[in-house]
Scaffold this motif. Structure first.
Motif, PDB file in Angstrom:
ATOM      1  N   LEU A  71       0.891  -1.164   0.000  1.00 19.73           N
ATOM      2  CA  LEU A  71       0.000   0.000   0.000  1.00 19.73           C
ATOM      3  C   LEU A  71       0.931   1.216   0.000  1.00 19.73           C
ATOM      4  O   LEU A  71       1.296   1.730   1.056  1.00 19.73           O
ATOM      5  CB  LEU A  71      -0.884   0.008   1.243  1.00 19.73           C
ATOM      6  CG  LEU A  71      -1.866  -1.151   1.416  1.00 19.73           C
ATOM      7  CD1 LEU A  71      -2.536  -1.093   2.789  1.00 19.73           C
ATOM      8  CD2 LEU A  71      -2.928  -1.124   0.318  1.00 19.73           C
ATOM      9  N   PRO A  72       1.373   1.664  -1.184  1.00 20.41           N
ATOM     10  CA  PRO A  72       2.391   2.713  -1.219  1.00 20.41           C
ATOM     11  C   PRO A  72       1.907   4.077  -0.770  1.00 20.41           C
ATOM     12  O   PRO A  72       2.715   4.933  -0.397  1.00 20.41           O
ATOM     13  CB  PRO A  72       2.817   2.736  -2.688  1.00 20.41           C
ATOM     14  CG  PRO A  72       1.635   2.208  -3.430  1.00 20.41           C
ATOM     15  CD  PRO A  72       1.011   1.192  -2.520  1.00 20.41           C
ATOM     16  N   GLY A  85      -0.506   6.944   5.549  1.00 21.18           N
ATOM     17  CA  GLY A  85       0.561   5.980   5.769  1.00 21.18           C
ATOM     18  C   GLY A  85       0.909   5.199   4.525  1.00 21.18           C
ATOM     19  O   GLY A  85       0.414   5.463   3.421  1.00 21.18           O
ATOM     20  N   ALA A  86       1.796   4.229   4.707  1.00 21.00           N
ATOM     21  CA  ALA A  86       2.234   3.354   3.626  1.00 21.00           C
ATOM     22  C   ALA A  86       2.777   2.074   4.245  1.00 21.00           C
ATOM     23  O   ALA A  86       3.437   2.113   5.284  1.00 21.00           O
ATOM     24  CB  ALA A  86       3.301   4.030   2.776  1.00 21.00           C
ATOM     25  N   ILE A  87       2.504   0.940   3.594  1.00 21.48           N
ATOM     26  CA  ILE A  87       2.964  -0.365   4.082  1.00 21.48           C
ATOM     27  C   ILE A  87       3.453  -1.167   2.881  1.00 21.48           C
ATOM     28  O   ILE A  87       2.856  -1.098   1.796  1.00 21.48           O
ATOM     29  CB  ILE A  87       1.833  -1.137   4.788  1.00 21.48           C
ATOM     30  CG1 ILE A  87       1.315  -0.368   6.004  1.00 21.48           C
ATOM     31  CG2 ILE A  87       2.308  -2.515   5.232  1.00 21.48           C
ATOM     32  CD1 ILE A  87       0.103  -1.011   6.649  1.00 21.48           C
ATOM     33  N   GLU A  88       4.527  -1.935   3.063  1.00 23.61           N
ATOM     34  CA  GLU A  88       5.009  -2.816   2.011  1.00 23.61           C
ATOM     35  C   GLU A  88       5.500  -4.126   2.599  1.00 23.61           C
ATOM     36  O   GLU A  88       5.925  -4.184   3.748  1.00 23.61           O
ATOM     37  CB  GLU A  88       6.132  -2.147   1.220  1.00 23.61           C
ATOM     38  CG  GLU A  88       7.370  -1.874   2.046  1.00 23.61           C
ATOM     39  CD  GLU A  88       8.497  -1.297   1.206  1.00 23.61           C
ATOM     40  OE1 GLU A  88       8.408  -1.349  -0.032  1.00 23.61           O
ATOM     41  OE2 GLU A  88       9.477  -0.799   1.795  1.00 23.61           O
ATOM     42  N   SER A  96       6.510  -3.774   6.484  1.00 21.41           N
ATOM     43  CA  SER A  96       7.266  -2.628   6.944  1.00 21.41           C
ATOM     44  C   SER A  96       6.490  -1.369   6.591  1.00 21.41           C
ATOM     45  O   SER A  96       5.937  -1.264   5.495  1.00 21.41           O
ATOM     46  CB  SER A  96       8.649  -2.584   6.285  1.00 21.41           C
ATOM     47  OG  SER A  96       9.369  -1.442   6.687  1.00 21.41           O
ATOM     48  N   GLY A  97       6.424  -0.415   7.518  1.00 16.70           N
ATOM     49  CA  GLY A  97       5.702   0.830   7.261  1.00 16.70           C
ATOM     50  C   GLY A  97       4.801   1.182   8.420  1.00 16.70           C
ATOM     51  O   GLY A  97       4.912   0.614   9.514  1.00 16.70           O
ATOM     52  N   SER A  98       3.898   2.128   8.199  1.00 17.50           N
ATOM     53  CA  SER A  98       3.032   2.568   9.286  1.00 17.50           C
ATOM     54  C   SER A  98       1.734   3.142   8.752  1.00 17.50           C
ATOM     55  O   SER A  98       1.640   3.568   7.595  1.00 17.50           O
ATOM     56  CB  SER A  98       3.738   3.620  10.144  1.00 17.50           C
ATOM     57  OG  SER A  98       4.001   4.793   9.385  1.00 17.50           O
ATOM     58  N   LEU A  99       0.725   3.148   9.612  1.00 20.40           N
ATOM     59  CA  LEU A  99      -0.548   3.798   9.353  1.00 20.40           C
ATOM     60  C   LEU A  99      -0.863   4.694  10.538  1.00 20.40           C
ATOM     61  O   LEU A  99      -0.660   4.299  11.694  1.00 20.40           O
ATOM     62  CB  LEU A  99      -1.675   2.776   9.167  1.00 20.40           C
ATOM     63  CG  LEU A  99      -1.678   1.956   7.880  1.00 20.40           C
ATOM     64  CD1 LEU A  99      -2.784   0.914   7.938  1.00 20.40           C
ATOM     65  CD2 LEU A  99      -1.862   2.851   6.657  1.00 20.40           C
TER      66      LEU A  99
END
Length: 198
Positions: A71-72, A85-88, A96-99
């Motif tokens: 989810l870029p 945010g963004a998650i990959e 890795s990433g955050s919301l």
């Protein structure tokens, strides 16, 4: 194809209300299709909700070569509230990433789920690999929250979940004030817990 579907859906509401919150010229548009690298989808909001903008976008990508999902970009505004945010996926399928959630008015956010609630809250969920396992850190802060028969003047804390996708191990602290649920009441409380998933 189920793994890489093609779709294009728009939901439009010219005039209406959800749980007493007015809607005007609102649109929710979602589209997805195969691309050279794998699959891509996008969500877009438009119009107004509770007299404030309903706007923003979110993207989802599946890379066939690596098999990784991402989810870029997530940037959604629902009245006063915002989700970003963004998650990959990285090595081993870990995230890795955050919301982040910034919700000064929970009433408008809860209305989308067709429930009544009030108060304000902010939270951040961070995903990171840790020694080949999934770690999740959650920080939250809520004020004057009321939903059904539960009321919380204050609820804040930090929680870390190690090996979240395996045998979760939880470690965290929570501060509470003015909690009531029916006849049950807590004036103030501070709780610390460590739970070994084994």
């Amino acid at each position: 194809a189920i793994d890489k579907p093609t779709f294009d859906v728009t939901v439009a509401v010219a005039d209406g209300a959800l749980v007493g919150q007015p809607i005007a010229d609102a649109t929710i548009h979602a589209a997805g299709e195969p691309v050279d690298s794998g699959w891509h989808a996008a969500l877009a909001l438009g119009g107004s909700f509770a007299g404030r903008p309903l706007k923003g976008t979110a993207e989802a990508i599946l890379d066939v070569a690596s098999g990784r999902f991402a989810l870029p970009e997530v940037d959604l505004a629902i009245a006063e509230n915002r989700i970003t945010g963004a998650i990959e996926q990285v090595d081993g399928g870990l995230l890795s990433g955050s919301l982040s959630l910034d919700a000064p008015n929970l009433a408008t956010l809860a209305a989308l789920a067709l429930v009544e609630a009030s108060g304000s809250a902010d939270a951040k969920v961070r995903f990171q690999p840790d020694g080949g396992k999934q770690a999740v850190d959650v920080a939250f802060n809520g004020r004057n929250i009321a939903a059904a028969t539960v009321v919380a003047r204050k609820a804040e804390g930090n929680v870390r979940i190690a090996d979240a996708l395996g045998t979760p191990e939880v470690d965290g602290d929570v501060d509470l004030e003015g909690i009531s649920a029916g006849s049950f009441r807590i004036d103030t409380a501070r709780m610390s817990a460590t739970v070994d998933g084994g």
